[in-house]
Design a protein around this motif. Structure first.
Motif, PDB file in Angstrom:
ATOM      1  N   PRO A  48      51.383  16.417  31.664  1.00 42.49           N
ATOM      2  CA  PRO A  48      50.071  15.785  31.491  1.00 42.49           C
ATOM      3  C   PRO A  48      50.198  14.289  31.200  1.00 42.49           C
ATOM      4  O   PRO A  48      51.190  13.842  30.623  1.00 42.49           O
ATOM      5  CB  PRO A  48      49.454  16.525  30.305  1.00 42.49           C
ATOM      6  CG  PRO A  48      50.579  17.215  29.622  1.00 42.49           C
ATOM      7  CD  PRO A  48      51.696  17.356  30.599  1.00 42.49           C
ATOM      8  N   ASP A  50      49.116  12.156  28.952  1.00 45.31           N
ATOM      9  CA  ASP A  50      48.489  11.985  27.641  1.00 45.31           C
ATOM     10  C   ASP A  50      49.255  11.036  26.730  1.00 45.31           C
ATOM     11  O   ASP A  50      48.900  10.859  25.567  1.00 45.31           O
ATOM     12  CB  ASP A  50      48.323  13.356  26.969  1.00 45.31           C
ATOM     13  CG  ASP A  50      49.631  14.102  26.798  1.00 45.31           C
ATOM     14  OD1 ASP A  50      50.703  13.535  27.097  1.00 45.31           O
ATOM     15  OD2 ASP A  50      49.581  15.273  26.377  1.00 45.31           O
ATOM     16  N   GLY A  51      50.325  10.433  27.225  1.00 45.19           N
ATOM     17  CA  GLY A  51      51.105   9.499  26.422  1.00 45.19           C
ATOM     18  C   GLY A  51      52.063  10.163  25.458  1.00 45.19           C
ATOM     19  O   GLY A  51      52.823   9.481  24.769  1.00 45.19           O
ATOM     20  N   ALA A  52      52.054  11.479  25.379  1.00 43.30           N
ATOM     21  CA  ALA A  52      52.935  12.210  24.468  1.00 43.30           C
ATOM     22  C   ALA A  52      54.199  12.641  25.223  1.00 43.30           C
ATOM     23  O   ALA A  52      54.160  12.869  26.427  1.00 43.30           O
ATOM     24  CB  ALA A  52      52.221  13.446  23.920  1.00 43.30           C
ATOM     25  N   HIS A  54      56.941  15.081  26.665  1.00 42.77           N
ATOM     26  CA  HIS A  54      56.993  16.478  27.088  1.00 42.77           C
ATOM     27  C   HIS A  54      58.396  16.742  27.636  1.00 42.77           C
ATOM     28  O   HIS A  54      58.853  16.040  28.529  1.00 42.77           O
ATOM     29  CB  HIS A  54      55.958  16.772  28.173  1.00 42.77           C
ATOM     30  CG  HIS A  54      54.556  16.563  27.710  1.00 42.77           C
ATOM     31  ND1 HIS A  54      53.839  17.535  27.060  1.00 42.77           N
ATOM     32  CD2 HIS A  54      53.736  15.471  27.786  1.00 42.77           C
ATOM     33  CE1 HIS A  54      52.641  17.068  26.764  1.00 42.77           C
ATOM     34  NE2 HIS A  54      52.563  15.815  27.197  1.00 42.77           N
ATOM     35  N   THR A 119      57.420  10.893  29.210  1.00 42.51           N
ATOM     36  CA  THR A 119      56.267  10.337  28.519  1.00 42.51           C
ATOM     37  C   THR A 119      55.479   9.556  29.563  1.00 42.51           C
ATOM     38  O   THR A 119      55.938   8.515  30.038  1.00 42.51           O
ATOM     39  CB  THR A 119      56.700   9.411  27.366  1.00 42.51           C
ATOM     40  OG1 THR A 119      57.601  10.134  26.519  1.00 42.51           O
ATOM     41  CG2 THR A 119      55.508   8.927  26.572  1.00 42.51           C
ATOM     42  N   THR A 121      51.999   7.664  30.761  1.00 46.43           N
ATOM     43  CA  THR A 121      50.809   6.991  30.254  1.00 46.43           C
ATOM     44  C   THR A 121      49.576   7.387  31.061  1.00 46.43           C
ATOM     45  O   THR A 121      49.668   7.606  32.273  1.00 46.43           O
ATOM     46  CB  THR A 121      50.985   5.459  30.306  1.00 46.43           C
ATOM     47  OG1 THR A 121      51.300   5.108  31.651  1.00 46.43           O
ATOM     48  CG2 THR A 121      52.104   5.006  29.401  1.00 46.43           C
ATOM     49  N   PRO A 122      48.439   7.496  30.396  1.00 50.76           N
ATOM     50  CA  PRO A 122      47.209   7.838  31.107  1.00 50.76           C
ATOM     51  C   PRO A 122      46.889   6.801  32.191  1.00 50.76           C
ATOM     52  O   PRO A 122      47.141   5.611  32.024  1.00 50.76           O
ATOM     53  CB  PRO A 122      46.137   7.823  30.021  1.00 50.76           C
ATOM     54  CG  PRO A 122      46.886   7.999  28.743  1.00 50.76           C
ATOM     55  CD  PRO A 122      48.224   7.354  28.957  1.00 50.76           C
ATOM     56  N   SER A 127      45.197  13.149  36.033  1.00 51.79           N
ATOM     57  CA  SER A 127      45.322  13.937  34.809  1.00 51.79           C
ATOM     58  C   SER A 127      46.758  14.409  34.585  1.00 51.79           C
ATOM     59  O   SER A 127      47.102  14.816  33.480  1.00 51.79           O
ATOM     60  CB  SER A 127      44.391  15.153  34.864  1.00 51.79           C
ATOM     61  OG  SER A 127      44.730  15.975  35.966  1.00 51.79           O
ATOM     62  N   GLU A 128      47.592  14.384  35.667  1.00 49.79           N
ATOM     63  CA  GLU A 128      48.953  14.893  35.535  1.00 49.79           C
ATOM     64  C   GLU A 128      49.848  14.306  36.616  1.00 49.79           C
ATOM     65  O   GLU A 128      49.379  13.775  37.618  1.00 49.79           O
ATOM     66  CB  GLU A 128      48.958  16.419  35.665  1.00 49.79           C
ATOM     67  CG  GLU A 128      48.539  16.885  37.053  1.00 49.79           C
ATOM     68  CD  GLU A 128      48.397  18.386  37.191  1.00 49.79           C
ATOM     69  OE1 GLU A 128      48.200  19.061  36.175  1.00 49.79           O
ATOM     70  OE2 GLU A 128      48.488  18.862  38.336  1.00 49.79           O
TER      71      GLU A 128
END
Length: 177
Positions: A48, A50-52, A54, A119, A121-122, A127-128
Motif C-alpha cells: 500500500p 501509505d508511507g509505512a 511493509h 516504504t 510514499t502516497p 493506492s498501491e
C-alpha cells in the motif's frame, strides 16, 4: 555406381505429412506454455502507498520489479526499498514500457537475501504498487517467434507432403506398354 532409390509411396507421404502437422500443432503449444506464459506470472506482492514500511518475503537472488497501474512513468508512485541489513536496495531504471496484468514496470531491483522492506510514499490517483517478477523479454519473444517460426517452417512441408500423397492416391495407376 549410384543406386536408384525406391519411390516413396503415397501412404508414406500422407503419414509423414500428418506427423509433421501434429508437430506443427504440438511444438508451438509446448513453446508457448513453457517459455511465454510463465513470463506473465508476476508472483505479485501488494504494497500500500501509505508511507509505512511493509516487509515482503521474495525469492533470494532474483530480479524483481516495482509495478503500478499506470501507462506513464511520470508522476507514478515511488518506493524506498531496504534489504535484510537495512541497507537501501538499488532501483534500476527500465527502458521502454513493459506492462503485465495492467501494471507497468517502473523500476527493477535484485532481491538479495529475499526479505525486502518497502516504504512507498502516497501518490495522487494511486493506492498501491506491486513487487513482482520482471518478465524476461528475450524468453517471451523467443517463445512467440519460435512457435510461429516452427509452425511456418514445418507446416509448409507438411501440407506439400499431404497434398502430394493424396494426389497420388487418387490418380489412376499408369500402365506402361
Amino acid at each position: 555406381m549410384s543406386q536408384a532409390s525406391a519411390p516413396v509411396s503415397p501412404a508414406a507421404r500422407i503419414r509423414l505429412g500428418l506427423g509433421l502437422l501434429l508437430a506443427v500443432i504440438a511444438v508451438p503449444i509446448v513453446l508457448i506454455l513453457t517459455l511465454t506464459l510463465p513470463q506473465f506470472r508476476l508472483d505479485a506482492h501488494v504494497v500500500p502507498l501509505d508511507g509505512a514500511p511493509h516487509t515482503v518475503e521474495l525469492p533470494s537472488g532474483t530480479e524483481y520489479a516495482v509495478l503500478a497501474a499506470t501507462r506513464v512513468k511520470e508522476g507514478a508512485p515511488s518506493c524506498l526499498l531496504t534489504g535484510l541489513d537495512g541497507a537501501p536496495v538499488p532501483l534500476r531504471e527500465v527502458s521502454g514500457a513493459v506492462t503485465v496484468e495492467n501494471r507497468m514496470v517502473l523500476r527493477t531491483f535484485d532481491t538479495g537475501g529475499g526479505r525486502i522492506t518497502a516504504t512507498c510514499t502516497p501518490a495522487p490517483g494511486y493506492s498501491e504498487v506491486v513487487l513482482g517478477k520482471r518478465p524476461d523479454m528475450p524468453r517471451l519473444l523467443g517463445g512467440i517467434f519460435g512457435a510461429f517460426g516452427f509452425a511456418l517452417l514445418a507446416g509448409a512441408p507438411a501440407v506439400v507432403l499431404l497434398i502430394a500423397g493424396l494426389a497420388r492416391c487418387r490418380r489412376p495407376p499408369r500402365i506402361w506398354l
